[in-house]
Design a protein around this motif. Sequence first.
Motif, PDB file in Angstrom:
ATOM      1  N   ASP A  52       0.820  -1.212   0.000  1.00 44.11           N
ATOM      2  CA  ASP A  52       0.000   0.000   0.000  1.00 44.11           C
ATOM      3  C   ASP A  52       0.859   1.269   0.000  1.00 44.11           C
ATOM      4  OD1 ASP A  52       0.818  -0.837   2.567  1.00 44.11           O
ATOM      5  OD2 ASP A  52      -0.694   0.409   3.523  1.00 44.11           O
ATOM      6  N   HIS A  53       1.835   1.315  -0.889  1.00 46.19           N
ATOM      7  CA  HIS A  53       2.762   2.450  -0.913  1.00 46.19           C
ATOM      8  C   HIS A  53       2.047   3.764  -1.207  1.00 46.19           C
ATOM      9  CE1 HIS A  53       6.463  -0.018  -0.724  1.00 46.19           C
ATOM     10  NE2 HIS A  53       5.721  -0.921  -1.361  1.00 46.19           N
ATOM     11  N   GLU A  54       1.083   3.752  -2.124  1.00 43.80           N
ATOM     12  CA  GLU A  54       0.386   4.992  -2.469  1.00 43.80           C
ATOM     13  C   GLU A  54      -0.380   5.552  -1.277  1.00 43.80           C
ATOM     14  OE1 GLU A  54      -2.024   4.683  -5.922  1.00 43.80           O
ATOM     15  OE2 GLU A  54      -0.378   4.067  -7.230  1.00 43.80           O
ATOM     16  N   THR A  55      -0.905   4.657  -0.449  1.00 38.80           N
ATOM     17  CA  THR A  55      -1.595   5.118   0.762  1.00 38.80           C
ATOM     18  C   THR A  55      -0.601   5.639   1.784  1.00 38.80           C
ATOM     19  OG1 THR A  55      -3.349   3.496   0.405  1.00 38.80           O
ATOM     20  CG2 THR A  55      -3.170   4.446   2.603  1.00 38.80           C
ATOM     21  N   ALA A  56       0.498   4.916   1.968  1.00 41.31           N
ATOM     22  CA  ALA A  56       1.476   5.284   2.997  1.00 41.31           C
ATOM     23  C   ALA A  56       2.071   6.663   2.767  1.00 41.31           C
ATOM     24  CB  ALA A  56       2.578   4.235   3.064  1.00 41.31           C
TER      25      ALA A  56
END
Length: 352
Positions: free
Chosen positions: A125-129
């Motif tokens: 979930d890199h885009e969320t992080a």
Amino acid sequence: MGELEKIPVGIIGASGYGGIQLVRILLEHPNVDIVYLGGSGSVGKPYGDLYPHLAHCVNLSIEPIDIDLITSRCRVVFLGLPNGLACELVPQLLRKGCKVLDLSADYRFRNLGTYSAWYNKDRTDHETAIQSVYGLPELYQEEIKSTSLVGCPGCYPTASLMALSPLLKQGLILPETAIIDAKSGTSGGGRQAKTPLLLAEAEGSFMAYEVASHRHTPEIEQICSDLAGYEVKVQFTPHLLPMVRGILVTVYASLRDPGLVRDDILTIYSAFYRSFPFVKILPHGVYPQTKWAWGTNLCYIGVETDPHTDRVIVMSAIDNLVKGQAGQAVQCLNLMMGWDQTLGLPRLCFYP
């Protein structure tokens, strides 16, 4: 003028110590209404069965963790889950328009590789992080105001960073010399049964644990590096005190300018925290005690210098469950919603 419409709020993981503190604080918050309490192991149980002392004022039961149900009711969601679970839920909550405050470690790290190395969980979930803001208002107030996702700090990092931040931001110390000697009450270990936290084990004893390997170390180092402008490593050692609430952190570091005296440091700290009502800088010769902060969102800071060693010594005391957890999350909520950051937060301690 009509009465302000209250914001509907949910808590996922409401049965732990972080959850119960959130319930206590939010029940007295004038601008919110708790509409959902979620969990897994206690689904279907009235909240008053889990915490009988609240049966007279909480008429909700623990419900399943159902994203559609939660987002249909709530504008804001607090997550008080074990590490590694929030990251499965947060992207869905954000997509459906909720503001999220995560009390676990899942969204405290910009580098998810660091998170995975310390928490043994792979993340996608890199885009969320990258949307997350570290929830320490005294450092990131403006960023918190404009985000929908806050990664709330751990209790040890909160107390440690409150002590260290002015020193690093103003370049007053040699960062590599910083030593953090931290002590916490047993509630920091959560509500689950753990042998070292039993009364028979902890009472009358005092011990260090997870020496040179505590998971809060990289979290502290990340923010220290931000403040210093380059990579910083710290020596962090936690200890368990035979009491329930509170953290006392004592930081030792070598001064860049040995000519700085205590009054100079006090002036710098007072200026650094002048806009933050929950930080209390103590006068010279007065050192913080954990009991002063019990039940409050306050952080008490005392400062001393030692001309014999050319070191500065900074002491920071908080309630690990309030400023170190639930209270700080509500402080962040206040900023996210454009409210006064002190709204609904306790500033009078349980004393004696």
